[in-house]
Scaffold this motif. Structure first.
Motif, short mmCIF file in Angstrom:
data_model
loop_
_atom_site.label_atom_id
_atom_site.label_comp_id
_atom_site.label_asym_id
_atom_site.label_seq_id
_atom_site.Cartn_x
_atom_site.Cartn_y
_atom_site.Cartn_z
N UNK A 264 0.83 -1.21 0.00
CA UNK A 264 0.00 0.00 0.00
C UNK A 264 0.86 1.26 0.00
N UNK A 265 2.01 1.21 0.67
CA UNK A 265 2.91 2.35 0.69
C UNK A 265 3.50 2.59 -0.69
N UNK A 266 3.92 1.52 -1.35
CA UNK A 266 4.51 1.66 -2.68
C UNK A 266 3.47 2.14 -3.68
N UNK A 267 2.26 1.62 -3.59
CA UNK A 267 1.23 2.03 -4.56
C UNK A 267 0.77 3.46 -4.31
N UNK A 268 0.85 3.94 -3.06
CA UNK A 268 0.42 5.30 -2.78
C UNK A 268 1.45 6.34 -3.21
N UNK A 269 2.69 5.95 -3.24
CA UNK A 269 3.72 6.89 -3.67
C UNK A 269 3.70 6.98 -5.19
N UNK A 270 3.80 8.18 -5.67
CA UNK A 270 3.88 8.35 -7.12
C UNK A 270 5.34 8.38 -7.51
N UNK A 271 5.64 7.58 -8.51
CA UNK A 271 7.03 7.54 -8.99
C UNK A 271 7.29 8.79 -9.82
N UNK A 272 8.21 9.57 -9.35
CA UNK A 272 8.54 10.79 -10.09
C UNK A 272 9.54 10.46 -11.18
N UNK A 273 9.40 11.10 -12.33
CA UNK A 273 10.35 10.86 -13.41
C UNK A 273 11.75 11.24 -12.99
N UNK A 274 12.70 10.47 -13.40
CA UNK A 274 14.06 10.65 -12.92
C UNK A 274 14.85 11.68 -13.73
N UNK A 275 14.96 11.48 -15.03
CA UNK A 275 15.83 12.32 -15.84
C UNK A 275 15.09 12.78 -17.10
N UNK A 276 15.22 14.05 -17.45
CA UNK A 276 14.65 14.48 -18.73
C UNK A 276 15.54 13.97 -19.87
N UNK A 277 14.92 13.52 -20.92
CA UNK A 277 15.66 12.99 -22.06
C UNK A 277 15.25 13.78 -23.30
N UNK A 278 16.24 14.19 -24.06
CA UNK A 278 15.99 14.96 -25.28
C UNK A 278 15.83 13.98 -26.43
N UNK A 279 14.71 14.06 -27.11
CA UNK A 279 14.46 13.23 -28.26
C UNK A 279 14.78 14.04 -29.51
N UNK A 280 15.77 13.62 -30.24
CA UNK A 280 16.22 14.39 -31.41
C UNK A 280 15.25 14.31 -32.57
N UNK A 281 14.44 13.28 -32.63
CA UNK A 281 13.51 13.13 -33.74
C UNK A 281 12.42 14.20 -33.74
N UNK A 282 11.80 14.41 -32.58
CA UNK A 282 10.72 15.40 -32.55
C UNK A 282 11.10 16.64 -31.76
#
Length: 106
Positions: A80-98
């Motif tokens: 229940x603790x794991x499901x209640x925590x929202x996983x925050x994105x770790x690293x921004x990634x630059x997509x060269x295609x778009x």
């Protein structure tokens, strides 16, 4: 390994049967002053063994049951603790295609 365990159990049972056969004579067990129980020696030994085994077996079963309940409770609270925590994105990634920034999770 199962065969070895079976051989050991069979040897133990044969040894106990031989012990009982060679010591099958009556003994008097004085319970109180005027109460005497006449029984066979292997039965007295079996009774003494069970008097020592049963309380420890019951204690073991109750402790195992209590620990299983505690583990299940801890696992449930962890889920229940794991499901209640929202996983925050770790690293921004630059997509060269778009040419956009995108966040990925580790």
């Amino acid at each position: 390994m199962q065969v070895l365990r079976t051989i050991i159990w069979v040897a133990l049972l044969v040894a106990l049967a031989l012990f009982a056969a060679f010591n099958w004579y009556p003994v008097d067990v004085r319970i109180w002053e005027n109460l005497v129980l006449e029984t066979k020696l292997p039965m007295v030994i079996l009774a003494a063994f069970l008097i020592g085994l049963v309380p420890m077996w019951l204690y073991h079963k109750s402790a195992k049951w209590r620990l299983k309940r505690r583990i299940a409770s801890l696992e449930t609270s962890h889920r229940s603790l794991v499901s209640s925590q929202q996983a925050e994105p770790a690293h921004p990634v630059y997509n060269a295609d778009d040419a956009t920034l995108r966040r990925t999770e580790p």
